[in-house]
Enzyme design. Structure first.
Site, mmCIF file in Angstrom:
data_model
loop_
_atom_site.group_PDB
_atom_site.id
_atom_site.type_symbol
_atom_site.label_atom_id
_atom_site.label_comp_id
_atom_site.label_asym_id
_atom_site.label_seq_id
_atom_site.Cartn_x
_atom_site.Cartn_y
_atom_site.Cartn_z
ATOM 1 N N LYS A 121 0.814 -1.212 0.000
ATOM 2 C CA LYS A 121 0.000 0.000 0.000
ATOM 3 C C LYS A 121 0.846 1.259 0.000
ATOM 4 O O LYS A 121 0.470 2.274 -0.595
ATOM 5 C CB LYS A 121 -0.968 -0.022 1.183
ATOM 6 C CG LYS A 121 -2.031 -1.101 1.007
ATOM 7 C CD LYS A 121 -3.029 -1.148 2.142
ATOM 8 C CE LYS A 121 -4.065 -2.250 1.885
ATOM 9 N NZ LYS A 121 -5.045 -2.377 2.965
ATOM 10 N N LYS A 202 -7.262 -16.035 -3.449
ATOM 11 C CA LYS A 202 -8.022 -16.593 -2.337
ATOM 12 C C LYS A 202 -9.342 -15.845 -2.190
ATOM 13 O O LYS A 202 -9.402 -14.634 -2.379
ATOM 14 C CB LYS A 202 -7.199 -16.460 -1.056
ATOM 15 C CG LYS A 202 -7.773 -17.170 0.155
ATOM 16 C CD LYS A 202 -6.801 -17.041 1.324
ATOM 17 C CE LYS A 202 -7.374 -17.640 2.594
ATOM 18 N NZ LYS A 202 -6.428 -17.491 3.736
ATOM 19 N N LYS A 205 -12.997 -11.164 1.794
ATOM 20 C CA LYS A 205 -14.158 -10.353 2.141
ATOM 21 C C LYS A 205 -14.264 -9.104 1.288
ATOM 22 O O LYS A 205 -15.344 -8.572 1.090
ATOM 23 C CB LYS A 205 -14.084 -9.949 3.628
ATOM 24 C CG LYS A 205 -14.279 -11.101 4.597
ATOM 25 C CD LYS A 205 -14.522 -10.624 6.013
ATOM 26 C CE LYS A 205 -13.317 -9.970 6.620
ATOM 27 N NZ LYS A 205 -12.202 -10.897 6.855
#
Length: 331
Positions: A121, A202, A205
């Site tokens: 990030k 994967k 969420k």
């Protein structure tokens, strides 16, 4: 090294953490929740909802609160027994943040800065919150606070567990025996449930478009459509081959994790998807129904969280007390 710690649990204590950054999905259920539920009789388990971690990036306060309450409700609906496994909201046990600072006093900037989330990030440019740099130390505090001997981890969490172990050993060496040094518990193949639209990633969420994610509260038609659109290939054989047929391999894995059996038809992707859909629907229908019942009484769920915090607070207070005394603070 061997570490002697006071107030050790009489049974193996296991800590499982969940971040309320989105809705729980099928991978969470198979890879984390079901093993947690299965271990309730054998291990002293704690289910931690790590809401402080959700603040390391831009977030909506109301969404953090809503996801935290929803996660607790889903855990109960899935079978977590709060009498055996306290469900704890991280922000309601203030010892998490106190131990976080004490561990920062033995951690280094380099150890935090090399964590993969911060590297990715910060490399993208723009403003990066200081909490994103330091949250792996908070995660170490989460683990060490409860004298957890076992921590279920996937491959993407190896760095965080190793940092917790490193800080525990360093603290114990410099200031005296204080922390249990935790061991990682490697999840089985369920932890490799992949995104149905992009089987190279994967199931998560919040990653991607959500087109390949099966939420635990998704309506039946949404689940059916998601599975029907799952990526496959042109090979035309139903078999496990993660390199050449990752989508088909993922579907087989989901089916076997839920039912314990292999596909009945080895030549039809459509038949495989129908079997997977039936298995997922049967698994999630009772969870949705129980969730609906619990959602009608949010005060009950809030009470479960309050009771969970009360149950673990003596453990947390004892750990922080040892750490404060060891590092040199007055009572």
């Amino acid at each position: 090294m061997t570490t002697t710690v006071t107030a050790a649990p009489t049974r193996t204590r296991r800590l499982s953490g969940f971040q309320p950054t989105g809705r729980l999905h099928l991978g969470n259920l198979l890879g984390a929740l079901r093993p947690l539920i299965a271990a309730q009789g054998a291990a002293e388990s704690i289910a931690l909802i790590a809401d402080l971690h959700a603040m390391t990036v831009e977030h909506h306060p109301a969404a953090v609160r809503a996801f935290a309450l929803e996660q607790a409700t889903v855990m109960l609906a899935a079978g977590v027994d709060p009498q055996r496994t306290p469900i704890v909201l991280q922000s309601q046990v203030r010892e998490h943040t106190e131990l976080h600072y004490l561990l920062e006093c033995v951690a280094t900037h380099g150890e935090a800065a090399r964590m993969i989330q911060f590297k990715e990030k910060s490399a993208a440019g723009g403003q990066v919150r200081l909490s994103l740099l330091t949250y792996p130390v908070l995660m170490a505090a989460d683990i060490l606070l409860y004298d957890a001997a076992q921590v279920p981890v996937g491959e993407d969490q190896n760095q965080h567990l190793e940092l917790a172990r490193t800080l525990a050993v360093r603290f114990n060496t410099k200031y005296g025996a204080t922390f249990t040094v935790p061991e990682g518990v490697r999840p089985d193949s369920a932890a490799r449930i992949m995104d149905l639209a992009d089987p190279s990633a994967k199931m998560g969420k919040s990653n991607g478009s959500g087109a390949g994610r099966i939420g635990l509260l998704d309506p039946p038609e949404v689940i059916r459509r998601t599975i029907a659109r799952a990526a496959t290939d042109t090979v035309g054989v139903v078999r496990r081959d993660r390199e050449r047929q990752p989508g088909v391999t993922n579907l087989i894995g989901i089916l076997t994790e839920i039912t314990g059996r292999e596909p009945s038809d080895r030549t039809s992707y459509a038949a495989l998807k129908r079997e997977v859909n039936d298995a997922v629907q049967d698994l999630l229908a009772p969870i949705r129904a129980r969730h609906a019942e619990l959602s009608a009484n949010p005060d009950l769920v809030r009470g479960v969280l309050a009771a969970g915090a009360e149950k673990v607070r003596p453990i947390a207070a004892a750990t922080v007390g040892r750490a404060r005394a060891a590092i040199g603070l007055l009572d």
